[in-house]
Design an enzyme around this catalytic site. Structure first.
Site, PDB file in Angstrom:
ATOM      1  N   SER A   1      -2.270   1.004  -9.364  1.00 51.43           N
ATOM      2  CA  SER A   1      -1.003   1.512  -8.853  1.00 51.43           C
ATOM      3  C   SER A   1      -0.033   0.332  -8.670  1.00 51.43           C
ATOM      4  O   SER A   1       0.285  -0.355  -9.623  1.00 51.43           O
ATOM      5  CB  SER A   1      -1.232   2.281  -7.556  1.00 51.43           C
ATOM      6  OG  SER A   1      -0.117   3.045  -7.211  1.00 51.43           O
TER       7      SER A   1
ATOM      8  N   ASP B   1      -0.570  12.600 -12.718  1.00 50.49           N
ATOM      9  CA  ASP B   1      -0.294  11.657 -11.636  1.00 50.49           C
ATOM     10  C   ASP B   1       1.105  11.887 -11.066  1.00 50.49           C
ATOM     11  O   ASP B   1       2.087  11.916 -11.795  1.00 50.49           O
ATOM     12  CB  ASP B   1      -0.406  10.227 -12.179  1.00 50.49           C
ATOM     13  CG  ASP B   1      -0.553   9.182 -11.090  1.00 50.49           C
ATOM     14  OD1 ASP B   1      -0.037   9.403  -9.983  1.00 50.49           O
ATOM     15  OD2 ASP B   1      -1.191   8.151 -11.339  1.00 50.49           O
TER      16      ASP B   1
ATOM     17  N   HIS C   1      -3.428  10.680  -9.695  1.00 52.35           N
ATOM     18  CA  HIS C   1      -3.440   9.277  -9.290  1.00 52.35           C
ATOM     19  C   HIS C   1      -4.828   8.786  -8.877  1.00 52.35           C
ATOM     20  O   HIS C   1      -5.187   7.646  -9.116  1.00 52.35           O
ATOM     21  CB  HIS C   1      -2.465   9.105  -8.116  1.00 52.35           C
ATOM     22  CG  HIS C   1      -2.028   7.692  -7.890  1.00 52.35           C
ATOM     23  ND1 HIS C   1      -1.287   6.992  -8.812  1.00 52.35           N
ATOM     24  CD2 HIS C   1      -2.213   6.851  -6.849  1.00 52.35           C
ATOM     25  CE1 HIS C   1      -1.031   5.770  -8.337  1.00 52.35           C
ATOM     26  NE2 HIS C   1      -1.586   5.671  -7.154  1.00 52.35           N
TER      27      HIS C   1
END
Length: 686
Positions: free
Chosen positions: A538, A623, A658
């Site tokens: 991320s 995501d 995610h």
């Protein structure tokens, strides 16, 4: 089996898209990938997956072995330590061979018959992704509300279940955060609704059971803010929280009066951060008021909550970050951080006692656990370190006796924590700042520069990656890897200033700190550039993108998980989830100063014609935090520019978001693939 040298990577087509801001024009040849409904995009992602699978086909048996090895260390028939709330003991358990939790409770006594709340294994049947969150029990214990996400996009539907009959009510509330809070009448539910496009949590609604029309209670019109609603631990108040990176505001209402009007606790002031806890006629306020960079504790009467009524309880300290608090009837428990190390401080309200729990290591994590009971002298906390499995401990704050309720089981007859060394070491950054690292490796390793080493970091949002134990990591350590967590600026490991020095116009410190740690590890012969690997996900994937543009020669391999790498295009697009709320973290690129600074490090915008390390990049089609097209475009552009023959793989989970796969063991398959990628580069295949 195909010869890897004969397998050709997918080459993405180029359709130039001119993106202009501040009289600066960027050309994005892969902008066309920004459409998950486009069949050509899906075909490209599938082609990348097929290429990755073909190139790693020789590791498939090893991946399966790693998966089974990781899975075998985990106690499959496991259950949580029970906690008591409102007359019931709550227990979460897992059963052998099953991926999802089972939620149960027992009335009054742990010897009572277990009542099933949810068996997520049954609920998840036929679903490629499943996540249940936000379990909220009504005050009379007869109903439960909960949220379900079946795509991984963190967009939840709230349902209500009657615990007496087991039936699911017709009430179905879509586009929520998944959590909800009951008023004390057992009939009124408050929840947070998300914007369907941006997924920003921006509205609070009131829902009366059985009614089809819900009432909008609050709307947050500033698109840099999000909202949430919860109940105070004292159960007296419903609290609306409005939050941005730098500013907070709260609204409160008696939980006995759900049809009343919420009252502003204290109006928002830009840069004023605070959160509130209720106890004994007062609200306790954790805040940075009066330039309390590391936060302090204040209080105010519940009838006079405006800021001019706040008074100090625990003053600000330059050397100690005050992170959170737990309030009990007779005790105040403070979670603090000094010199990077967690501390738990226990203080009686009558000031007759004030002491810290004793910890001696430099590579440990401690944290307060599930403490929902208000009238108790027992504090539940957790402890683990780089070498020590996690424990759940009940500590009697009056007698100071403690009882270990559970130690994480490591089902490996060869595991002995004494076979590993943990240490904290410090590198020196470009500007002279000392950067701490937590290190673990198997005893007996010679520090001669020949060891493979995986260096991990995150470094954003003030989120601190504390040193922690991992059974999965043993698969690397036992094969000779050293594992390092770099506590770089952008987190809060060394206090709030550590975060401030790694955000906005100081963001590049995050990247140079990580590189300084890498150089130190090489100089001290923990490893060498031929054996050094880096990993981040991320915002930590942004870190990976920045370091390979800056110092690619230091690394043999990189794992970038769901990486935030197209900083400019994302931060200029206010329709993308999370963008506007991130301006206080990265800067607002509509301001030319921030635009130029962000452009100078944005990984996608700074790819050049040079050699890059071996790379495995992951993405999630659904995501909501880092859109799949960021890693997809990044890999396509890297393929276009890189001058080496190193591996470059993109693996997209077409069923998740995610967090990757939702099942307890499904996610281990992703870990096994990543570890196989690293180990294969070291020539280790068993």
């Amino acid at each position: 089996m195909a010869n890897p040298s004969e397998i050709k990577p997918p080459i993405a087509k180029k359709i130039p898209k001119l993106l202009e801001a501040h009289a600066d024009v960027r050309t994005d040849n892969y902008f066309w990938m920004n459409n998950r409904e486009d069949e050509e995009v899906i075909n490209h992602l599938n082609a990348e997956n097929a290429y990755c699978d073909a190139m790693m086909a020789h590791t498939k048996v090893f991946q399966k072995d790693l998966f089974e090895e990781m899975k075998a260390r985990i106690k499959e028939d496991d259950e949580s330590v029970p906690y008591k709330y409102n007359g019931y003991w709550y227990i979460t358990k897992y059963e052998k061979g099953k991926d999802y939790p089972i939620y149960t409770r027992k009335k009054e006594s742990l010897d009572a018959e277990a009542e099933l709340l949810f068996d997520c294994n049954i609920m998840a049947e036929g679903e490629s992704y499943f996540k249940l969150v936000g379990i909220s029990i009504s005050p009379d214990n007869k109903k439960v509300s909960y949220g379900l996400d079946l795509t991984g996009r963190r967009n939840y539907t709230v349902y209500v279940k009657d615990l007496e009959t087991g039936t699911i009510a017709k009430d179905k509330i879509e586009h929520t955060t998944g959590s909800s809070s009951w008023a004390n009448d057992n009939e009124t539910l408050f929840y947070t609704k998300k914007d369907e496009k941006t997924l920003r949590a921006f509205q609070i609604y009131k829902h009366k059971l059985g009614e089809t029309q819900d009432e909008l209670i609050f709307q947050e019109n500033d698109d840099t803010f999000g909202v949430a609603i919860y109940k105070s631990k004292s159960r007296k108040y419903l609290i609306i929280a409005c939050y941005s990176t730098l500013t907070n505001e709260y609204h409160v209402l008696s939980a006995d009066n759900p049809d009343g009007k919420f009252k502003v606790f204290s109006p928002r002031v830009r840069g004023l951060e605070y959160n509130i806890s209720h106890y004994d006629g007062h609200f306790f306020i954790l805040t940075n008021k009066d330039k309390a960079t590391n936060f302090k504790l204040m209080k105010t009467p519940e009838a006079a909550t405006n800021i001019e009524n706040w008074v100090d309880v625990i003053p600000h300290r330059e050397d100690t970050l005050l992170e959170s608090l737990d309030i009990f009837k007779d005790y105040l428990v403070l979670s603090e951080r000094t010199n990077g190390l967690n501390q738990i401080r226990i203080k009686r309200w009558d000031n007759t006692e004030d002491y810290y729990l004793p910890f001696t290591s430099e590579t440990y994590t401690c944290y307060t656990g599930t403490n929902v009971d208000f009238d108790t002298e027992i504090l539940r906390y957790g402890y683990n370190s780089m070498t020590t499995p996690a424990s759940v401990i009940d500590f009697n704050m009056r007698t100071r006796e403690e009882k270990i309720l559970k130690e994480q089981a490591v089902l490996d007859k060869n595991f002995d924590k004494n076979n590993y060394t943990e240490e904290r070491i410090w590198a020196t950054a470009e500007d002279g700042t000392k950067i701490p690292m937590s290190v673990v490796y198997r005893k007996g390793i010679k520090l001669d520069g020949n060891n493979p080493l995986l260096q991990y970091a995150y470094g954003s949002y003030g989120s601190t990656v504390d040193p922690y134990f991992s059974t999965i990591r043993l698969s690397l350590l036992d094969r000779g890897f050293i594992y390092v967590i770099a506590h770089i600026r952008g987190g809060e490991y060394l206090g709030r200033n550590w975060y401030e020095d790694g955000k906005l116009l100081n963001k590049k410190n995050t990247f140079s700190d990580f590189i300084a740690c890498s150089i130190h590890l090489i100089k001290q012969k923990y490893t060498s550039s031929q054996h050094l690997y880096a990993m981040g996900g991320s915002a930590g994937g942004l870190l990976m993108g920045a370091i390979i543009n800056e110092a690619s020669e230091l690394y043999n391999g990189i794992i970038a998980a769901v990486p935030f790498v197209d900083v400019m295009t994302t931060m200029l697009d206010e329709s993308i989830p999370l963008t506007t709320g991130e301006y206080d973290e990265w800067g607002n690129p509509n301001d030319k100063l921030y635009y130029n600074y962000m452009k100078s490090y944005s990984p996608y915008d700074n790819i050049s014609a040079k050699a890059y390390p071996n790379m495995l990049v992951t993405a999630g089609l659904h995501d909501s935090q880092v859109q799949y097209w960021e890693p997809a475009k990044w890999v396509a552009k890297l393929r276009e520019y890189k001058t080496d023959n190193n591996q470059l793989f993109l693996k997209t989970n077409m069923d998740a978001g995610h967090g990757g796969a939702s099942g307890r063991f499904e996610s281990l398959k992703e870990d096994a693939e990543e570890f196989a990628f690293l180990l294969d580069l070291e020539g280790i295949n068993s």
